[in-house]
Write an enzyme that holds these catalytic residues in place. Structure first.
Site, PDB file in Angstrom:
ATOM      1  N   CYS A   7       0.863  -1.179   0.000  1.00  0.00           N
ATOM      2  CA  CYS A   7       0.000   0.000   0.000  1.00  0.00           C
ATOM      3  C   CYS A   7       0.902   1.233   0.000  1.00  0.00           C
ATOM      4  O   CYS A   7       2.095   1.130  -0.289  1.00  0.00           O
ATOM      5  CB  CYS A   7      -0.987  -0.018   1.174  1.00  0.00           C
ATOM      6  SG  CYS A   7      -0.279   0.278   2.810  1.00  0.00           S
ATOM      7  N   ASN A  10       2.496   1.538   4.261  1.00  0.00           N
ATOM      8  CA  ASN A  10       2.761   0.282   4.970  1.00  0.00           C
ATOM      9  C   ASN A  10       2.443   0.403   6.455  1.00  0.00           C
ATOM     10  O   ASN A  10       3.119  -0.164   7.296  1.00  0.00           O
ATOM     11  CB  ASN A  10       4.206  -0.179   4.746  1.00  0.00           C
ATOM     12  CG  ASN A  10       4.478  -1.611   5.193  1.00  0.00           C
ATOM     13  OD1 ASN A  10       5.556  -1.908   5.676  1.00  0.00           O
ATOM     14  ND2 ASN A  10       3.529  -2.504   5.045  1.00  0.00           N
ATOM     15  N   CYS A  12      -1.330   0.855   7.334  1.00  0.00           N
ATOM     16  CA  CYS A  12      -2.754   0.528   7.509  1.00  0.00           C
ATOM     17  C   CYS A  12      -3.159  -0.723   6.738  1.00  0.00           C
ATOM     18  O   CYS A  12      -3.384  -1.775   7.320  1.00  0.00           O
ATOM     19  CB  CYS A  12      -3.635   1.701   7.073  1.00  0.00           C
ATOM     20  SG  CYS A  12      -3.476   3.183   8.089  1.00  0.00           S
TER      21      CYS A  12
END
Length: 144
Positions: A7, A10, A12
């Site tokens: 994502c 790094n 959530c």
């Protein structure tokens, strides 16, 4: 099999995806290794967001020991599948690909759909957790 969840920061979504995928793979008796990374460098060395830790824990998954890191081109060599959370992550990772083989490893966890970033909305953590869990279940069903 080695899987990398990616994502933006790094903290959530990808830590949740790492924890959920590893938990489900272990439960299914699969010898898979799962890791996570972010395309940005803001949170390198930090623990996941407390809200991600809390929602994961509420579903029996412990992500509290994870450490945030940034995605690098070397990850293409290390992982069989690189699963990203949204189109921006997809673009960022594909832009680091060195060849077609690298690009072939990259896909979005939910296919054409995105995993929304819950960072600015506390109410999104539970729904995001559920979306990620379904994406992980679908992946496991396809590749087990």
């Amino acid at each position: 099999m080695k899987i990398l969840m990616v994502c933006l920061g790094n903290i959530c979504r990808s830590p949740l995806a790492e924890g959920i995928m590893q938990h489900l793979a272990d439960r299914a008796g699969l010898n898979w290794t799962v890791d996570s990374a972010g395309t940005g460098s803001w949170h390198i060395g930090e623990a996941p967001d407390r809200r991600s830790v809390k929602v994961a824990r509420s579903y029996g998954v412990d992500i509290s020991k994870q450490v945030c890191r940034q995605f690098t081109p070397a990850d293409f060599d290390e992982f069989d599948h690189i699963l990203v959370m949204d189109r921006s992550n997809l673009s960022n990772v594909l832009n680091m690909a060195r060849n077609q083989a690298d690009k072939a490893k990259v896909s979005m966890l939910l296919g054409a759909d995105v995993v929304p970033d819950p960072y600015y909305d506390d109410t999104l953590f539970d729904p995001v957790n559920k979306l990620i869990e379904q994406g992980c279940k679908n992946f496991i069903e396809k590749f087990k």
